[in-house]
Design a protein around this motif. Sequence first.
Motif, PDB file in Angstrom:
ATOM      1  N   VAL A 233       0.837  -1.205   0.000  1.00 18.97           N
ATOM      2  CA  VAL A 233       0.000   0.000   0.000  1.00 18.97           C
ATOM      3  C   VAL A 233       0.869   1.251   0.000  1.00 18.97           C
ATOM      4  O   VAL A 233       0.615   2.206  -0.744  1.00 18.97           O
ATOM      5  N   LEU A 234       1.912   1.266   0.830  1.00 21.85           N
ATOM      6  CA  LEU A 234       2.801   2.430   0.886  1.00 21.85           C
ATOM      7  C   LEU A 234       3.548   2.620  -0.432  1.00 21.85           C
ATOM      8  O   LEU A 234       3.766   3.760  -0.881  1.00 21.85           O
ATOM      9  N   ARG A 235       3.916   1.515  -1.066  1.00 19.03           N
ATOM     10  CA  ARG A 235       4.632   1.612  -2.341  1.00 19.03           C
ATOM     11  C   ARG A 235       3.765   2.300  -3.398  1.00 19.03           C
ATOM     12  O   ARG A 235       4.220   3.215  -4.092  1.00 19.03           O
ATOM     13  N   TYR A 236       2.504   1.865  -3.493  1.00 19.58           N
ATOM     14  CA  TYR A 236       1.613   2.476  -4.483  1.00 19.58           C
ATOM     15  C   TYR A 236       1.224   3.898  -4.090  1.00 19.58           C
ATOM     16  O   TYR A 236       0.975   4.735  -4.957  1.00 19.58           O
ATOM     17  N   ALA A 237       1.190   4.180  -2.792  1.00 15.00           N
ATOM     18  CA  ALA A 237       0.913   5.548  -2.355  1.00 15.00           C
ATOM     19  C   ALA A 237       2.053   6.486  -2.760  1.00 15.00           C
ATOM     20  O   ALA A 237       1.813   7.619  -3.210  1.00 15.00           O
ATOM     21  N   PHE A 238       3.297   6.027  -2.634  1.00 19.82           N
ATOM     22  CA  PHE A 238       4.447   6.848  -3.049  1.00 19.82           C
ATOM     23  C   PHE A 238       4.448   7.060  -4.558  1.00 19.82           C
ATOM     24  O   PHE A 238       4.741   8.160  -5.042  1.00 19.82           O
ATOM     25  N   ILE A 239       4.125   6.013  -5.300  1.00 17.41           N
ATOM     26  CA  ILE A 239       4.067   6.151  -6.761  1.00 17.41           C
ATOM     27  C   ILE A 239       2.982   7.138  -7.169  1.00 17.41           C
ATOM     28  O   ILE A 239       3.188   8.001  -8.034  1.00 17.41           O
ATOM     29  N   SER A 240       1.835   7.030  -6.529  1.00 19.67           N
ATOM     30  CA  SER A 240       0.740   7.955  -6.820  1.00 19.67           C
ATOM     31  C   SER A 240       1.132   9.392  -6.503  1.00 19.67           C
ATOM     32  O   SER A 240       0.866  10.312  -7.287  1.00 19.67           O
ATOM     33  N   GLY A 241       1.790   9.597  -5.349  1.00 19.70           N
ATOM     34  CA  GLY A 241       2.230  10.939  -4.983  1.00 19.70           C
ATOM     35  C   GLY A 241       3.246  11.503  -5.972  1.00 19.70           C
ATOM     36  O   GLY A 241       3.186  12.689  -6.332  1.00 19.70           O
ATOM     37  N   PHE A 242       4.163  10.656  -6.436  1.00 19.66           N
ATOM     38  CA  PHE A 242       5.161  11.107  -7.408  1.00 19.66           C
ATOM     39  C   PHE A 242       4.508  11.530  -8.720  1.00 19.66           C
ATOM     40  O   PHE A 242       4.856  12.576  -9.304  1.00 19.66           O
ATOM     41  N   VAL A 243       3.565  10.736  -9.198  1.00 22.16           N
ATOM     42  CA  VAL A 243       2.875  11.058 -10.452  1.00 22.16           C
ATOM     43  C   VAL A 243       2.119  12.369 -10.326  1.00 22.16           C
ATOM     44  O   VAL A 243       2.153  13.222 -11.230  1.00 22.16           O
ATOM     45  N   LEU A 244       1.422  12.568  -9.194  1.00 19.86           N
ATOM     46  CA  LEU A 244       0.659  13.801  -9.000  1.00 19.86           C
ATOM     47  C   LEU A 244       1.575  15.025  -8.946  1.00 19.86           C
ATOM     48  O   LEU A 244       1.280  16.061  -9.552  1.00 19.86           O
ATOM     49  N   GLU A 245       2.685  14.923  -8.213  1.00 19.97           N
ATOM     50  CA  GLU A 245       3.616  16.045  -8.111  1.00 19.97           C
ATOM     51  C   GLU A 245       4.231  16.362  -9.478  1.00 19.97           C
ATOM     52  O   GLU A 245       4.392  17.539  -9.842  1.00 19.97           O
ATOM     53  N   PHE A 246       4.563  15.336 -10.232  1.00 22.58           N
ATOM     54  CA  PHE A 246       5.160  15.545 -11.553  1.00 22.58           C
ATOM     55  C   PHE A 246       4.182  16.228 -12.496  1.00 22.58           C
ATOM     56  O   PHE A 246       4.545  17.193 -13.199  1.00 22.58           O
ATOM     57  N   MET A 247       2.939  15.757 -12.543  1.00 27.82           N
ATOM     58  CA  MET A 247       1.948  16.348 -13.432  1.00 27.82           C
ATOM     59  C   MET A 247       1.606  17.775 -13.006  1.00 27.82           C
ATOM     60  O   MET A 247       1.375  18.645 -13.848  1.00 27.82           O
ATOM     61  N   THR A 248       1.583  18.030 -11.700  1.00 27.42           N
ATOM     62  CA  THR A 248       1.318  19.403 -11.235  1.00 27.42           C
ATOM     63  C   THR A 248       2.442  20.334 -11.646  1.00 27.42           C
ATOM     64  O   THR A 248       2.193  21.467 -12.105  1.00 27.42           O
ATOM     65  N   ALA A 249       3.690  19.891 -11.499  1.00 27.23           N
ATOM     66  CA  ALA A 249       4.828  20.714 -11.908  1.00 27.23           C
ATOM     67  C   ALA A 249       4.796  20.990 -13.408  1.00 27.23           C
ATOM     68  O   ALA A 249       5.092  22.120 -13.850  1.00 27.23           O
ATOM     69  N   MET A 250       4.419  19.993 -14.197  1.00 31.03           N
ATOM     70  CA  MET A 250       4.332  20.188 -15.644  1.00 31.03           C
ATOM     71  C   MET A 250       3.237  21.179 -16.002  1.00 31.03           C
ATOM     72  O   MET A 250       3.410  22.022 -16.896  1.00 31.03           O
ATOM     73  N   ALA A 251       2.096  21.103 -15.318  1.00 35.46           N
ATOM     74  CA  ALA A 251       1.002  22.031 -15.605  1.00 35.46           C
ATOM     75  C   ALA A 251       1.388  23.466 -15.251  1.00 35.46           C
ATOM     76  O   ALA A 251       1.098  24.404 -16.013  1.00 35.46           O
TER      77      ALA A 251
END
Length: 369
Positions: A233-251
């Motif tokens: 669960v923590l592994r997928y939570a970290f992956i989800s957080g990374f994807v969200l931060e990356f997409m926000t920075a790109m936007a």
Amino acid sequence: MDSLFRQVRSARVSLGATVVLGILVAVATIAQMVFLSKVVDRVFLRGANLEGVSTLLLSMLGAVVVRAGLLWLREITAQQGAVRVKSELRERLFARVLRLGPAYTRGERTGELATTATEGVEKLEAYISRYLPQVFLSALVPLLIALYVLPLDWSSSVLLLITAPVIPILMVLVGSYAEEHLERQWSALSRLGASFVDALQGLPTLKVFGRSAEEREKIEAASEEFRERTMKVLRYAFISGFVLEFMTAMAIALVAVSLGIRLVSGDMPFEVAFLVLLLAPEFYKPLRELGVHRHAGMEGKAAAERIFEILETSVPVRAGAEAPGQLPGELTIKFSSVGYTYPGNEHGALSDLTLTLPAGTRTALVGRS
């Protein structure tokens, strides 16, 4: 969510107050950024001195103080509301289990019920105080900022609205797999709690028959299963957080590039461009926070399903049972050949019970349970 509001009426009030305070925080943030952009424009481009921007600096300071106060008040309101909801839910859960009686608890594992009433209710705190308010704020606050930016720069407002749905879509796609693992994690925790309590209750019997080592291995296996599921669960939570931060920075970078090109070409004043650039991170911030709190929200949702399953279990009603009316004077109770058998049980709990309870006396039943 509907079951929560139906079972606990105070949840609506605390949720509404938290959302309103969150919107007021967004308004104070917009005011703070407006004053900041004016100060920077006048000092760096127009050469204004301290006296020329003192009013704007005081206004900005007031906006900062108001925003901090509103954030503190929102946090207190959310936490107090969650505490009230947890307390009321725990009381309702305990009362429901008592009303359901031994006929219900005999078919359930004691440890699983105890885990639901303790750890399960505690997991609702983040769900109520963080996740549920953020669901509403992630829709209202970006819309508020986009509407404010629209008359200043309509192209940036449209760009913000176009890029905003990408974050929730990715959050759902990445988080759906994590949600499945969260449900399995909660099931593993329930099994671990049930096994541990059952082992403690039967420890004397296990010692007598020399089976304590095997039971220890079962608990160890259940603990290891819970550890593995928690790490997944923590592994997928970290992956989800990374994807969200990356997409926000790109936007945000996309908005910044658009503003920079028009600023250099002279199609936009610096004050407006700087203000839109300051508001862009605030536009995506509620969506990012929703992704952060989604993990806690999924944990609370998994626990809430079991809690409301117990709360919505119907209490068996005996046919012909009527509430007795109020009787005048003293009352002497007599039992004559009374028997009782729990529903679904072949053996009677009471058989041929005869006794008298005189009015004004206290009678103790002693002996083995």
